[in-house]
Design a protein around this motif. Structure first.
Motif, PDB file in Angstrom:
ATOM      1  N   PRO A 148     -26.341  -3.305  -6.498  1.00 34.41           N
ATOM      2  CA  PRO A 148     -24.998  -2.724  -6.489  1.00 34.41           C
ATOM      3  C   PRO A 148     -24.770  -1.899  -5.227  1.00 34.41           C
ATOM      4  N   ARG A 149     -23.592  -2.102  -4.616  1.00 35.37           N
ATOM      5  CA  ARG A 149     -23.277  -1.393  -3.366  1.00 35.37           C
ATOM      6  C   ARG A 149     -21.776  -1.155  -3.300  1.00 35.37           C
ATOM      7  N   LEU A 150     -21.387   0.066  -3.004  1.00 36.56           N
ATOM      8  CA  LEU A 150     -19.974   0.411  -2.803  1.00 36.56           C
ATOM      9  C   LEU A 150     -19.588   0.078  -1.373  1.00 36.56           C
ATOM     10  N   LEU A 151     -18.474  -0.650  -1.207  1.00 41.88           N
ATOM     11  CA  LEU A 151     -18.028  -1.082   0.118  1.00 41.88           C
ATOM     12  C   LEU A 151     -16.983  -0.103   0.617  1.00 41.88           C
ATOM     13  N   ILE A 152     -17.428   1.055   1.093  1.00 41.83           N
ATOM     14  CA  ILE A 152     -16.523   2.100   1.539  1.00 41.83           C
ATOM     15  C   ILE A 152     -16.091   1.804   2.970  1.00 41.83           C
ATOM     16  N   ASP A 153     -14.766   1.705   3.196  1.00 38.95           N
ATOM     17  CA  ASP A 153     -14.255   1.477   4.544  1.00 38.95           C
ATOM     18  C   ASP A 153     -13.208   2.538   4.854  1.00 38.95           C
ATOM     19  N   GLY A 154     -12.436   2.306   5.933  1.00 34.47           N
ATOM     20  CA  GLY A 154     -11.463   3.295   6.392  1.00 34.47           C
ATOM     21  C   GLY A 154     -10.308   3.519   5.440  1.00 34.47           C
ATOM     22  N   THR A 155     -10.084   2.594   4.506  1.00 32.95           N
ATOM     23  CA  THR A 155      -8.969   2.759   3.566  1.00 32.95           C
ATOM     24  C   THR A 155      -9.295   3.728   2.430  1.00 32.95           C
ATOM     25  N   VAL A 156     -10.569   4.033   2.230  1.00 26.33           N
ATOM     26  CA  VAL A 156     -10.982   4.943   1.158  1.00 26.33           C
ATOM     27  C   VAL A 156     -11.230   6.321   1.774  1.00 26.33           C
ATOM     28  N   LYS A 157     -10.402   7.304   1.428  1.00 26.70           N
ATOM     29  CA  LYS A 157     -10.486   8.634   2.018  1.00 26.70           C
ATOM     30  C   LYS A 157     -11.304   9.563   1.121  1.00 26.70           C
ATOM     31  N   SER A 158     -11.964  10.527   1.767  1.00 23.08           N
ATOM     32  CA  SER A 158     -12.803  11.464   1.019  1.00 23.08           C
ATOM     33  C   SER A 158     -12.035  12.702   0.570  1.00 23.08           C
ATOM     34  N   PHE A 159     -10.785  12.871   1.051  1.00 25.77           N
ATOM     35  CA  PHE A 159      -9.973  14.021   0.641  1.00 25.77           C
ATOM     36  C   PHE A 159      -8.526  13.579   0.537  1.00 25.77           C
ATOM     37  N   LEU A 160      -7.920  13.760  -0.644  1.00 24.03           N
ATOM     38  CA  LEU A 160      -6.533  13.346  -0.885  1.00 24.03           C
ATOM     39  C   LEU A 160      -5.706  14.553  -1.261  1.00 24.03           C
ATOM     40  N   VAL A 161      -4.517  14.666  -0.670  1.00 25.83           N
ATOM     41  CA  VAL A 161      -3.546  15.695  -1.047  1.00 25.83           C
ATOM     42  C   VAL A 161      -2.372  14.965  -1.687  1.00 25.83           C
ATOM     43  N   ILE A 162      -2.128  15.231  -2.989  1.00 29.03           N
ATOM     44  CA  ILE A 162      -1.107  14.527  -3.757  1.00 29.03           C
ATOM     45  C   ILE A 162      -0.078  15.539  -4.260  1.00 29.03           C
ATOM     46  N   LYS A 163       1.203  15.194  -4.131  1.00 24.62           N
ATOM     47  CA  LYS A 163       2.259  16.054  -4.659  1.00 24.62           C
ATOM     48  C   LYS A 163       2.331  15.889  -6.168  1.00 24.62           C
ATOM     49  N   ALA A 164       2.485  16.997  -6.885  1.00 24.89           N
ATOM     50  CA  ALA A 164       2.574  16.953  -8.346  1.00 24.89           C
ATOM     51  C   ALA A 164       3.705  16.022  -8.773  1.00 24.89           C
ATOM     52  N   GLY A 165       3.418  15.191  -9.773  1.00 25.64           N
ATOM     53  CA  GLY A 165       4.389  14.216 -10.245  1.00 25.64           C
ATOM     54  C   GLY A 165       4.231  12.845  -9.637  1.00 25.64           C
ATOM     55  N   ASN A 166       3.581  12.760  -8.459  1.00 28.89           N
ATOM     56  CA  ASN A 166       3.323  11.468  -7.833  1.00 28.89           C
ATOM     57  C   ASN A 166       2.062  10.843  -8.424  1.00 28.89           C
ATOM     58  N   PRO A 167       1.907   9.517  -8.312  1.00 28.91           N
ATOM     59  CA  PRO A 167       0.713   8.892  -8.876  1.00 28.91           C
ATOM     60  C   PRO A 167      -0.521   9.111  -8.006  1.00 28.91           C
ATOM     61  N   ILE A 168      -1.679   9.113  -8.644  1.00 28.83           N
ATOM     62  CA  ILE A 168      -2.972   9.064  -7.950  1.00 28.83           C
ATOM     63  C   ILE A 168      -3.522   7.654  -8.150  1.00 28.83           C
ATOM     64  N   GLN A 169      -3.704   6.925  -7.070  1.00 27.04           N
ATOM     65  CA  GLN A 169      -4.209   5.552  -7.156  1.00 27.04           C
ATOM     66  C   GLN A 169      -5.271   5.364  -6.077  1.00 27.04           C
ATOM     67  N   VAL A 170      -6.487   5.096  -6.496  1.00 25.07           N
ATOM     68  CA  VAL A 170      -7.616   4.919  -5.573  1.00 25.07           C
ATOM     69  C   VAL A 170      -8.317   3.608  -5.930  1.00 25.07           C
ATOM     70  N   LYS A 171      -8.438   2.718  -4.946  1.00 21.16           N
ATOM     71  CA  LYS A 171      -9.142   1.448  -5.133  1.00 21.16           C
ATOM     72  C   LYS A 171     -10.418   1.462  -4.292  1.00 21.16           C
ATOM     73  N   ILE A 172     -11.537   1.112  -4.912  1.00 21.92           N
ATOM     74  CA  ILE A 172     -12.819   1.104  -4.212  1.00 21.92           C
ATOM     75  C   ILE A 172     -13.480  -0.250  -4.441  1.00 21.92           C
TER      76      ILE A 172
END
Length: 797
Positions: free
Chosen positions: A493-517
């Motif tokens: 098993p190996r996680l394919l972490i690339d530039g599209t996956v960020k280590s810090f997210l700032v989300i406005k309240a009420g907006n969705p949180i969506q992370v694909k890995i």
């Protein structure tokens, strides 16, 4: 010694909706314990709606109907026992259920030009923030639309509806206890748009002309009933009605024509609301008895940087004599003038057009020529660029089987090397059994996909798979490999972490949180998600499919801030993890109550309770404003205040003051907290004044004039904008600010100052709705003057 009493069960904190029952209970070890209940440190003897109960070892505090007064910290004491817990009374926004059902199920219908006023009353603990959204964008005030809010209702007003106002709307009501979203639909009906063009000439002979058009792109919200057809003879001003067609018929034939005579035609669509504007044709010349008909539109055979080759077919109606050749014309797309390609008719039905400009898009048309003359031209060809044909893309890279089971095989690959700017538009995946000669297309994937799963296989089945990239230049060369269902090698098993996956997210309240890995592993690894080392909250949704695991929270809350971890395991003890942080933010909540004190003569110290947002917002600060009448303009006293205290030193005794405090962060400003009663300090001693003799000198009154005019500004959304100018005149002019013609005197979102003729307007936390023309008016008894400037808003990059 007497045995001590101890707790078998402690009090537990309770969260309850307002109006629902609530209960606190604890269990002690001795039956003869007489308990005492406390609330917020005070002993409870009686309280409305609260019952104390003791059954054996169990002591209970029962609230029949929870109200705000019941919220607080409770303590039970009995013998050697002491235990504490809190009751939180939640009061989220609520709307009448019948109104809510009607809004969600029945569309609101209005006619174009009419005004619409949508008023939604609500209940719940204040402050309640109300927002109106259309197509996921928050609505703000402009020349037609206004959003108003009071403590008990919110209203959307549209002064004059048009078709662009149609669509799905959402009202979002939010307070500390929760969020309520109301979906509703607005339908605006109007007369239809004109029929879609251009008007085509289907038949043109000496006796008949047949025209054809397309239905309007927008029927105005009501079905088209019929089409009205008119004709105008070239050289005349009047239009003649030819007839009508039902809505299902978009063509019309008229026999009222004369040979060699030219006409214009126009068509209007009609529905229950009225008649559309007209779609008008170009000049149409009725054919002579012997002229040939129009050929079909030419076809494009090939193109290069300065050459396009076209071909066409002879017309079905050749006229009374043999066709002698064809006239070929060209034009640049978007222009109306047709230019000849050759000076003499072309005898062949194919032509190589040269000397074209590279990168320009051309259209072509042809007309047949016989002894009687030139016939009607064909319809234009498809627009074509004069440019070299693009090359097909290269092979996909590193095609391999990432995993398989008894019925499927999963493929992964990398994009081909891009050459000459030829972008990949998609991928084509094909398969065939090893003993077969023909390939079968599995599916076509979009350009972003570099993996797929081929399903429906038999266990142990061997097959060939191939993948090729697609572009405007055609398919690239295929990459092939042999695979076997259920025979893929074991992959850790190996996680394919690339530039599209960020280590810090700032989300406005009420907006969705969506992370694909993305990940890989064979057999399929076990995926586990954690938040701060614990299982995810029940609101979070996790999906894992085709080598991608996804985390989704549809409406972020402040409690969703934290560290999220995705963990892969192969069931044999081998694991791989990846963690990222999420920070939820929003515009601040309003500050608390304001208190005023006169600690030093002729000063006032303004203190206020902190905004509830201070507990999670590190960059929060405050702005203090004042005005000197109940309806005057607000002026900024202090900004960038990071505590809850401000002292105003220029207090004039005997004058009324009102104060306002606003909390701010990087996203904008909160609703204000204001003083209700005016603040006034009295003069300590009576002043002795000598009345000076009036001097009648020269009248020095001067009309207002701008010494320094307003300047245009371009700012980023969320920042502050300061607009200023300098004004002269005597008596000192009165200053009034306007935006797009609207007086800003009572608008709390704009703060104005006038210090000895230097006038400023401050826009706090600008949004797209603040964009427009601003004007300042200076007036006195002698005259008035104006200065204007434009404020442009751009989004954060």
């Amino acid at each position: 010694s007497v045995p001590r009493c101890y707790l078998n069960k402690q009090l537990a904190t309770v969260r309850v909706l307002k109006g629902d029952p609530a209960e606190l209970s604890c269990t002690v070890s001795k039956d003869n314990v007489t308990g005492t209940w406390f609330k917020d440190g005070l002993k409870l003897t009686s309280m409305d709606g609260v019952v104390f109960e003791k059954k054996g070892l169990v002591h209970k505090l029962i609230i029949n109907k929870a109200e705000d007064i019941h919220a607080g910290k409770y303590r039970f004491e009995g013998g050697d026992v002491k235990t504490e817990a809190s009751i939180f009374v939640e009061d989220p926004p609520q709307v009448d259920k019948v109104l809510l059902k009607n809004l969600s199920s029945v569309p609101i219908v209005a006619k174009a030009g009419e005004g619409v006023k949508l008023r939604i009353p609500f209940e719940g603990r204040g402050p309640i923030r109300a927002a109106w959204l259309k197509d996921r964008m928050e609505l703000g005030d402009d020349t037609r639309i206004r959003v108003d809010k009071t403590d008990t209702c919110t209203t959307l007003s549209i002064s004059s509806c048009d078709r662009r106002d149609c669509g799905d709307y959402k009202v979002r009501l939010k307070n500390d206890s929760g969020v309520l979203e109301i979906n509703l639909k607005l339908v605006v009906i109007d007369k239809p748009q004109p029929p879609a063009g251009p008007i085509k000439i289907v038949e043109n002979s000496a006796n008949n002309i047949t025209i054809q058009w397309k239905p309007p792109k927008d029927d105005g919200g009501k079905p088209v009933q019929r089409y009205l057809v008119e004709r105008q003879q070239v050289g005349r001003n009047d239009w003649e009605a030819l007839g009508e067609t039902p809505r299902s018929c978009t063509s019309f034939t008229t026999s009222r024509v004369e040979e060699e005579m030219s006409y214009h035609f126009r068509v209007r669509a009609m529905n229950a609301e009225g008649v559309s504007d007209a779609l008008e044709s170009g000049e149409v010349k009725a054919a002579g008895a012997a002229s040939p008909g129009a050929p079909d539109a030419p076809e494009i055979i090939s193109a290069s940087r300065d050459t396009i080759t076209i071909s066409w077919k002879a017309p079905s109606k050749t006229g009374a004599s043999q066709i002698m050749g064809y006239i070929v014309q060209k034009r640049k797309k978007g222009t109306v003038t047709w230019l000849p390609v050759t000076n003499v008719p072309v005898k062949d039905k194919k032509l190589k057009v040269t000397s074209l400009k590279k990168g320009v898009q051309y259209e072509f048309r042809v007309a047949a020529v016989n002894a009687a003359g030139t016939g009607q031209p064909s319809d234009p060809s498809e627009p074509t660029f004069a440019q070299d044909p693009t090359k097909s893309p290269g092979q996909v890279q590193d095609l391999k089987v990432s995993s398989s089971d008894s019925t499927s095989v999963t493929l992964t690959w990398n994009k081909p090397e891009v050459q000459d700017g030829n972008d990949v538009k998609g991928y084509e995946v094909e398969m065939k059994p090893c003993h077969s000669l023909s390939w079968t297309k599995c599916f076509t994937l979009p350009a972003q996909s570099t993996s797929c799963r081929v399903q429906g296989l038999q266990a142990g089945e061997k097959l060939l798979l191939r993948v090729r990239a697609l572009s405007d230049g055609g398919p690239g060369e295929a990459s092939e490999l042999e695979a076997c269902a259920g025979a893929a090698p074991v992959v850790s098993p190996r996680l394919l972490i690339d530039g599209t996956v960020k280590s810090f997210l700032v989300i406005k309240a009420g907006n969705p949180i969506q992370v694909k890995i993305p990940f890989e592993g064979s057999p399929e690894p076990v995926v586990t998600w954690l938040k701060d080392g614990l299982p995810l909250p029940s609101r979070a949704a996790v999906s894992t499919e085709d080598g991608i695991t996804q985390l989704l929270l549809r409406a972020a809350e402040f409690s969703d801030s934290g560290t999220y971890t995705v963990e892969l395991g192969d069931g044999l003890g081998k694991r791989e993890t990846f963690s990222f942080q999420v920070q939820i933010t929003d515009i601040p909540q309003p500050p608390g109550a304001i208190r005023l004190e006169e600690n030093v003569p002729n000063t006032v110290t303004v203190t206020w309770d902190p905004s509830a947002s201070e507990q999670w917002e590190k960059n929060l600060y405050y702005t203090v404003l004042k005005r000197e009448s109940q309806k005057g303009l607000w002026h900024v006293l202090g900004d960038l205040i990071y505590n809850n205290k401000f002292t105003f030193i220029r207090v004039v005794p005997g004058r009324d003051y009102y104060f306002r405090v606003v909390a701010k962060n990087d996203l904008g400003a909160s609703d204000p907290s204001e003083t209700v009663q005016p603040w006034r300090t009295w003069k300590k001693k009576a002043e002795f004044r000598v009345k000076a003799q009036k001097y009648r000198g020269v009248n020095q009154n001067q009309p207002p004039r701008f010494l320094v005019p307003l300047k245009c500004h371009v700012v980023v959304t969320g920042s502050e904008c300061h607009m200023s100018c300098a004004v002269g005149g005597h008596p000192p002019p009165k200053i009034t600010w306007y935006k797009d013609g609207r007086d800003l005197s009572r608008d709390p979102n704009y703060f104005c100052t006038n210090d000895f003729g230097v006038c400023s307007l401050v826009v706090l936390g600008v949004t797209k709705q603040d964009e427009g023309e601003y004007m300042v008016e200076a007036s006195n008894e002698v005259g008035r003057a104006f200065s204007k400037a434009f404020l442009a808003i751009k989004g954060n990059s």
